[in-house]
Write a protein that holds these residues in place. Structure first.
Motif, PDB file in Angstrom:
ATOM      1  N   ASN A   6       0.832  -1.207   0.000  1.00 28.25           N
ATOM      2  CA  ASN A   6       0.000   0.000   0.000  1.00 28.25           C
ATOM      3  C   ASN A   6       0.864   1.254   0.000  1.00 28.25           C
ATOM      4  N   ILE A   7       1.933   1.241   0.774  1.00 31.77           N
ATOM      5  CA  ILE A   7       2.830   2.392   0.837  1.00 31.77           C
ATOM      6  C   ILE A   7       3.515   2.589  -0.508  1.00 31.77           C
ATOM      7  N   ILE A   8       3.947   1.496  -1.141  1.00 27.88           N
ATOM      8  CA  ILE A   8       4.609   1.585  -2.437  1.00 27.88           C
ATOM      9  C   ILE A   8       3.663   2.182  -3.467  1.00 27.88           C
ATOM     10  N   VAL A   9       2.438   1.696  -3.504  1.00 31.94           N
ATOM     11  CA  VAL A   9       1.459   2.222  -4.459  1.00 31.94           C
ATOM     12  C   VAL A   9       1.176   3.684  -4.171  1.00 31.94           C
ATOM     13  N   GLN A  44      15.126   9.073  -2.208  1.00 32.81           N
ATOM     14  CA  GLN A  44      15.962   9.520  -1.095  1.00 32.81           C
ATOM     15  C   GLN A  44      15.183   9.464   0.211  1.00 32.81           C
ATOM     16  N   SER A  45      15.900   9.387   1.288  1.00 28.83           N
ATOM     17  CA  SER A  45      15.288   9.383   2.613  1.00 28.83           C
ATOM     18  C   SER A  45      16.262  10.033   3.584  1.00 28.83           C
ATOM     19  N   ASP A  46      16.227  11.362   3.658  1.00 28.56           N
ATOM     20  CA  ASP A  46      17.164  12.097   4.502  1.00 28.56           C
ATOM     21  C   ASP A  46      16.698  12.193   5.950  1.00 28.56           C
ATOM     22  N   GLU A  47      15.395  12.255   6.157  1.00 27.08           N
ATOM     23  CA  GLU A  47      14.866  12.489   7.497  1.00 27.08           C
ATOM     24  C   GLU A  47      14.730  11.221   8.337  1.00 27.08           C
ATOM     25  N   ILE A  48      14.576  10.072   7.678  1.00 24.28           N
ATOM     26  CA  ILE A  48      14.403   8.812   8.399  1.00 24.28           C
ATOM     27  C   ILE A  48      15.310   7.755   7.802  1.00 24.28           C
ATOM     28  N   LYS A  49      15.550   6.710   8.553  1.00 24.50           N
ATOM     29  CA  LYS A  49      16.341   5.576   8.058  1.00 24.50           C
ATOM     30  C   LYS A  49      15.386   4.616   7.370  1.00 24.50           C
ATOM     31  N   LEU A  50      15.518   4.527   6.066  1.00 24.40           N
ATOM     32  CA  LEU A  50      14.662   3.677   5.257  1.00 24.40           C
ATOM     33  C   LEU A  50      15.415   2.399   4.920  1.00 24.40           C
ATOM     34  N   PRO A  51      14.840   1.222   5.165  1.00 22.40           N
ATOM     35  CA  PRO A  51      15.515  -0.026   4.801  1.00 22.40           C
ATOM     36  C   PRO A  51      15.855  -0.031   3.307  1.00 22.40           C
ATOM     37  N   ALA A  52      17.055  -0.467   2.977  1.00 25.75           N
ATOM     38  CA  ALA A  52      17.535  -0.441   1.589  1.00 25.75           C
ATOM     39  C   ALA A  52      16.606  -1.200   0.651  1.00 25.75           C
ATOM     40  N   GLU A  53      16.124  -2.370   1.095  1.00 23.70           N
ATOM     41  CA  GLU A  53      15.251  -3.151   0.212  1.00 23.70           C
ATOM     42  C   GLU A  53      13.926  -2.437  -0.046  1.00 23.70           C
ATOM     43  N   PHE A  54      13.439  -1.680   0.918  1.00 24.56           N
ATOM     44  CA  PHE A  54      12.203  -0.911   0.735  1.00 24.56           C
ATOM     45  C   PHE A  54      12.455   0.265  -0.210  1.00 24.56           C
ATOM     46  N   GLN A  55      13.582   0.926  -0.046  1.00 21.95           N
ATOM     47  CA  GLN A  55      13.953   2.042  -0.910  1.00 21.95           C
ATOM     48  C   GLN A  55      14.048   1.574  -2.360  1.00 21.95           C
ATOM     49  N   ILE A  56      14.659   0.435  -2.587  1.00 29.20           N
ATOM     50  CA  ILE A  56      14.791  -0.115  -3.935  1.00 29.20           C
ATOM     51  C   ILE A  56      13.435  -0.541  -4.486  1.00 29.20           C
ATOM     52  N   ALA A  57      12.599  -1.154  -3.632  1.00 28.54           N
ATOM     53  CA  ALA A  57      11.265  -1.567  -4.068  1.00 28.54           C
ATOM     54  C   ALA A  57      10.424  -0.357  -4.488  1.00 28.54           C
ATOM     55  N   LEU A  58      10.504   0.736  -3.740  1.00 32.90           N
ATOM     56  CA  LEU A  58       9.794   1.957  -4.111  1.00 32.90           C
ATOM     57  C   LEU A  58      10.262   2.458  -5.476  1.00 32.90           C
ATOM     58  N   TYR A  59      11.564   2.490  -5.648  1.00 28.87           N
ATOM     59  CA  TYR A  59      12.159   2.980  -6.892  1.00 28.87           C
ATOM     60  C   TYR A  59      11.744   2.108  -8.082  1.00 28.87           C
ATOM     61  N   GLU A  60      11.872   0.805  -7.931  1.00 29.46           N
ATOM     62  CA  GLU A  60      11.527  -0.117  -9.025  1.00 29.46           C
ATOM     63  C   GLU A  60      10.047  -0.022  -9.384  1.00 29.46           C
ATOM     64  N   ASN A  61       9.192   0.078  -8.390  1.00 25.32           N
ATOM     65  CA  ASN A  61       7.756   0.199  -8.648  1.00 25.32           C
ATOM     66  C   ASN A  61       7.446   1.514  -9.371  1.00 25.32           C
ATOM     67  N   LEU A  62       8.087   2.576  -8.950  1.00 28.72           N
ATOM     68  CA  LEU A  62       7.886   3.869  -9.598  1.00 28.72           C
ATOM     69  C   LEU A  62       8.309   3.815 -11.063  1.00 28.72           C
TER      70      LEU A  62
END
Length: 99
Positions: A6-9, A44-62
């Motif tokens: 849901n967050i990714i979408v 990017q995630s400057d304000e919070i620590k975002l798990p790398a796999e979640f960051q990549i999943a967001l990017y790939e979905n986008l």
């Protein structure tokens, strides 16, 4: 996992909304984006620590969503040197501020 999807979408839709032009006060249909190509920078995630796999999943979905329905002839990934030769390019920067 369902919340993660849901967050990714939601982030993908939000990013697409940032690319779309705003509606006018007279409720005229929005003008179409004139750019033929888009380069998607890594999320990017400057304000919070975002798990790398979640960051990549967001990017790939986008990237996938833009390729499917973004309306661009070319979708370039972060670091793709071919984007430098694109004559009509917009660059999408995304920042996660909460998780």
């Amino acid at each position: 996992m369902n919340r993660l999807q849901n967050i990714i979408v939601w982030l993908s839709v939000s990013a697409l909304a940032l690319v779309a032009p705003p509606l006018s006060a007279e409720n005229n249909p929005p003008a179409k984006i004139q750019a033929a190509a888009i380069q998607v920078e890594m999320v990017q995630s400057d304000e919070i620590k975002l798990p790398a796999e979640f960051q990549i999943a967001l990017y790939e979905n986008l990237v996938r969503q833009l390729e499917k329905q973004g309306g661009f002839e070319h979708v370039y990934r972060d670091g793709d040197h071919r984007a430098a030769s694109a004559s009509d390019l917009v660059v999408l920067h995304s920042t996660v501020r909460g998780f």
